[in-house]
Motif scaffolding. Sequence first.
Motif, PDB file in Angstrom:
ATOM      1  N   ASN A 184       0.797  -1.219   0.000  1.00 46.34           N
ATOM      2  CA  ASN A 184       0.000   0.000   0.000  1.00 46.34           C
ATOM      3  C   ASN A 184       0.838   1.281   0.000  1.00 46.34           C
ATOM      4  OD1 ASN A 184       0.725  -0.690   2.660  1.00 46.34           O
ATOM      5  ND2 ASN A 184      -1.004   0.408   3.529  1.00 46.34           N
ATOM      6  N   GLN A 185       2.006   1.289   0.655  1.00 47.15           N
ATOM      7  CA  GLN A 185       2.813   2.511   0.707  1.00 47.15           C
ATOM      8  C   GLN A 185       3.232   2.966  -0.695  1.00 47.15           C
ATOM      9  OE1 GLN A 185       3.470  -0.242   2.509  1.00 47.15           O
ATOM     10  NE2 GLN A 185       3.942   0.296   4.615  1.00 47.15           N
ATOM     11  N   PHE A 186       3.582   2.035  -1.542  1.00 49.36           N
ATOM     12  CA  PHE A 186       3.983   2.359  -2.908  1.00 49.36           C
ATOM     13  C   PHE A 186       2.793   2.946  -3.667  1.00 49.36           C
ATOM     14  CE2 PHE A 186       5.122   1.608  -7.320  1.00 49.36           C
ATOM     15  CZ  PHE A 186       6.493   1.824  -7.360  1.00 49.36           C
ATOM     16  N   GLY A 187       1.655   2.301  -3.545  1.00 46.93           N
ATOM     17  CA  GLY A 187       0.444   2.780  -4.219  1.00 46.93           C
ATOM     18  C   GLY A 187       0.001   4.137  -3.701  1.00 46.93           C
ATOM     19  N   GLU A 188       0.089   4.332  -2.396  1.00 46.03           N
ATOM     20  CA  GLU A 188      -0.294   5.614  -1.816  1.00 46.03           C
ATOM     21  C   GLU A 188       0.648   6.721  -2.286  1.00 46.03           C
ATOM     22  OE1 GLU A 188      -0.309   4.654   2.336  1.00 46.03           O
ATOM     23  OE2 GLU A 188      -2.276   3.682   2.211  1.00 46.03           O
ATOM     24  N   ARG A 189       1.936   6.421  -2.382  1.00 45.35           N
ATOM     25  CA  ARG A 189       2.892   7.422  -2.866  1.00 45.35           C
ATOM     26  C   ARG A 189       2.619   7.751  -4.328  1.00 45.35           C
ATOM     27  NH1 ARG A 189       4.924  12.028  -2.118  1.00 45.35           N
ATOM     28  NH2 ARG A 189       6.931  12.362  -3.103  1.00 45.35           N
ATOM     29  N   PHE A 190       2.296   6.732  -5.139  1.00 39.68           N
ATOM     30  CA  PHE A 190       1.936   6.991  -6.525  1.00 39.68           C
ATOM     31  C   PHE A 190       0.745   7.944  -6.585  1.00 39.68           C
ATOM     32  CE2 PHE A 190      -0.653   6.353 -10.234  1.00 39.68           C
ATOM     33  CZ  PHE A 190       0.259   6.483 -11.263  1.00 39.68           C
ATOM     34  N   ASN A 191      -0.272   7.699  -5.767  1.00 39.34           N
ATOM     35  CA  ASN A 191      -1.452   8.559  -5.750  1.00 39.34           C
ATOM     36  C   ASN A 191      -1.096   9.983  -5.338  1.00 39.34           C
ATOM     37  OD1 ASN A 191      -3.107   6.525  -6.648  1.00 39.34           O
ATOM     38  ND2 ASN A 191      -3.896   6.007  -4.625  1.00 39.34           N
ATOM     39  N   GLU A 192      -0.158  10.139  -4.408  1.00 41.80           N
ATOM     40  CA  GLU A 192       0.292  11.477  -4.006  1.00 41.80           C
ATOM     41  C   GLU A 192       0.959  12.195  -5.174  1.00 41.80           C
ATOM     42  OE1 GLU A 192       2.875  10.797  -0.669  1.00 41.80           O
ATOM     43  OE2 GLU A 192       1.213  10.521   0.718  1.00 41.80           O
ATOM     44  N   VAL A 193       1.806  11.482  -5.900  1.00 44.52           N
ATOM     45  CA  VAL A 193       2.497  12.080  -7.047  1.00 44.52           C
ATOM     46  C   VAL A 193       1.482  12.458  -8.129  1.00 44.52           C
ATOM     47  CG1 VAL A 193       4.163  11.660  -8.907  1.00 44.52           C
ATOM     48  CG2 VAL A 193       4.706  10.997  -6.556  1.00 44.52           C
ATOM     49  N   LEU A 194       0.499  11.613  -8.364  1.00 44.52           N
ATOM     50  CA  LEU A 194      -0.561  11.931  -9.322  1.00 44.52           C
ATOM     51  C   LEU A 194      -1.296  13.196  -8.895  1.00 44.52           C
ATOM     52  CD1 LEU A 194      -2.430  11.361 -11.730  1.00 44.52           C
ATOM     53  CD2 LEU A 194      -3.664   9.735 -10.255  1.00 44.52           C
ATOM     54  N   SER A 195      -1.604  13.295  -7.628  1.00 44.99           N
ATOM     55  CA  SER A 195      -2.276  14.481  -7.097  1.00 44.99           C
ATOM     56  C   SER A 195      -1.419  15.733  -7.268  1.00 44.99           C
ATOM     57  CB  SER A 195      -2.616  14.258  -5.621  1.00 44.99           C
ATOM     58  OG  SER A 195      -3.249  15.385  -5.083  1.00 44.99           O
ATOM     59  N   LEU A 196      -0.110  15.606  -7.005  1.00 45.58           N
ATOM     60  CA  LEU A 196       0.808  16.733  -7.192  1.00 45.58           C
ATOM     61  C   LEU A 196       0.880  17.160  -8.658  1.00 45.58           C
ATOM     62  CD1 LEU A 196       3.729  15.686  -4.823  1.00 45.58           C
ATOM     63  CD2 LEU A 196       2.158  17.612  -4.511  1.00 45.58           C
ATOM     64  N   ALA A 197       0.856  16.180  -9.556  1.00 50.45           N
ATOM     65  CA  ALA A 197       0.887  16.489 -10.990  1.00 50.45           C
ATOM     66  C   ALA A 197      -0.348  17.286 -11.381  1.00 50.45           C
ATOM     67  CB  ALA A 197       0.978  15.197 -11.805  1.00 50.45           C
ATOM     68  N   LYS A 198      -1.493  16.865 -10.893  1.00 46.27           N
ATOM     69  CA  LYS A 198      -2.733  17.583 -11.194  1.00 46.27           C
ATOM     70  C   LYS A 198      -2.710  18.991 -10.604  1.00 46.27           C
ATOM     71  CE  LYS A 198      -5.693  13.501 -11.523  1.00 46.27           C
ATOM     72  NZ  LYS A 198      -6.836  12.794 -10.899  1.00 46.27           N
ATOM     73  N   GLU A 199      -2.125  19.119  -9.422  1.00 44.44           N
ATOM     74  CA  GLU A 199      -2.003  20.427  -8.775  1.00 44.44           C
ATOM     75  C   GLU A 199      -1.063  21.337  -9.563  1.00 44.44           C
ATOM     76  OE1 GLU A 199       0.147  22.078  -4.770  1.00 44.44           O
ATOM     77  OE2 GLU A 199      -1.023  20.231  -4.572  1.00 44.44           O
ATOM     78  N   ALA A 200       0.038  20.790 -10.049  1.00 48.35           N
ATOM     79  CA  ALA A 200       1.022  21.576 -10.797  1.00 48.35           C
ATOM     80  C   ALA A 200       0.510  21.975 -12.180  1.00 48.35           C
ATOM     81  CB  ALA A 200       2.327  20.794 -10.933  1.00 48.35           C
ATOM     82  N   LEU A 201      -0.394  21.165 -12.726  1.00 51.98           N
ATOM     83  CA  LEU A 201      -0.893  21.393 -14.086  1.00 51.98           C
ATOM     84  C   LEU A 201      -2.425  21.393 -14.116  1.00 51.98           C
ATOM     85  CD1 LEU A 201       1.626  18.951 -15.783  1.00 51.98           C
ATOM     86  CD2 LEU A 201       1.744  21.452 -15.769  1.00 51.98           C
ATOM     87  N   PRO A 202      -3.029  22.376 -13.468  1.00 49.25           N
ATOM     88  CA  PRO A 202      -4.495  22.371 -13.334  1.00 49.25           C
ATOM     89  C   PRO A 202      -5.258  22.567 -14.646  1.00 49.25           C
ATOM     90  CG  PRO A 202      -3.600  24.450 -12.547  1.00 49.25           C
ATOM     91  CD  PRO A 202      -2.430  23.546 -12.843  1.00 49.25           C
ATOM     92  N   THR A 203      -4.592  23.026 -15.698  1.00 49.42           N
ATOM     93  CA  THR A 203      -5.291  23.263 -16.965  1.00 49.42           C
ATOM     94  C   THR A 203      -5.380  22.025 -17.850  1.00 49.42           C
ATOM     95  OG1 THR A 203      -3.249  24.006 -18.028  1.00 49.42           O
ATOM     96  CG2 THR A 203      -4.627  25.699 -16.981  1.00 49.42           C
ATOM     97  N   VAL A 204      -4.712  20.942 -17.454  1.00 51.56           N
ATOM     98  CA  VAL A 204      -4.761  19.706 -18.248  1.00 51.56           C
ATOM     99  C   VAL A 204      -6.149  19.075 -18.101  1.00 51.56           C
ATOM    100  CG1 VAL A 204      -3.823  17.366 -18.470  1.00 51.56           C
ATOM    101  CG2 VAL A 204      -2.285  19.293 -18.060  1.00 51.56           C
ATOM    102  N   ASP A 205      -6.704  18.661 -19.214  1.00 45.24           N
ATOM    103  CA  ASP A 205      -8.016  18.005 -19.225  1.00 45.24           C
ATOM    104  C   ASP A 205      -7.992  16.801 -18.282  1.00 45.24           C
ATOM    105  OD1 ASP A 205     -10.255  16.344 -19.902  1.00 45.24           O
ATOM    106  OD2 ASP A 205     -10.323  17.239 -21.895  1.00 45.24           O
ATOM    107  N   VAL A 206      -8.924  16.729 -17.356  1.00 43.87           N
ATOM    108  CA  VAL A 206      -8.937  15.658 -16.350  1.00 43.87           C
ATOM    109  C   VAL A 206      -9.050  14.273 -16.965  1.00 43.87           C
ATOM    110  CG1 VAL A 206      -9.856  17.117 -14.507  1.00 43.87           C
ATOM    111  CG2 VAL A 206     -11.434  15.876 -15.964  1.00 43.87           C
ATOM    112  N   ARG A 207      -9.572  14.174 -18.168  1.00 47.99           N
ATOM    113  CA  ARG A 207      -9.708  12.863 -18.823  1.00 47.99           C
ATOM    114  C   ARG A 207      -8.380  12.286 -19.264  1.00 47.99           C
ATOM    115  NH1 ARG A 207     -13.824  14.772 -23.232  1.00 47.99           N
ATOM    116  NH2 ARG A 207     -12.273  16.425 -23.156  1.00 47.99           N
TER     117      ARG A 207
END
Length: 105
Positions: free
Chosen positions: A33-56
């Motif tokens: 789970n720690q690896f998966g949770e960290r991946f989800n954090e990085v995904l969240s950070l990517a979305k935060e850094a690039l809010p104009t990218v189409d969510v799809r």
Amino acid sequence: MAVSSDDVEALVGSFVIAIERMSAKERQEKPYNQFGERFNEVLSLAKEALPTVDVRLWPKPLEITNPHFGPGHAVATYGEIETYARQIQSIVVQYVDPTPGPMRG
């Protein structure tokens, strides 16, 4: 401090590099789970850094099991996670500043 696309590129690149080095058999395993949770954090950070990218365009967050006994696991193999990380990487590199910085040549 805001997260930049450069920061995210480095983080997601570490997932790709780590998984690339695994054997074919290891890539078929599901990470803890720690690896998966960290991946989800990085995904969240990517979305935060690039809010104009189409969510799809973004991969979906990984599901994480939460068993009553023993450690949880991501509901995806390392190989699948590598694919998702590469999807994030391909989005992020479109937005990375091409000028040299401390982590660049």
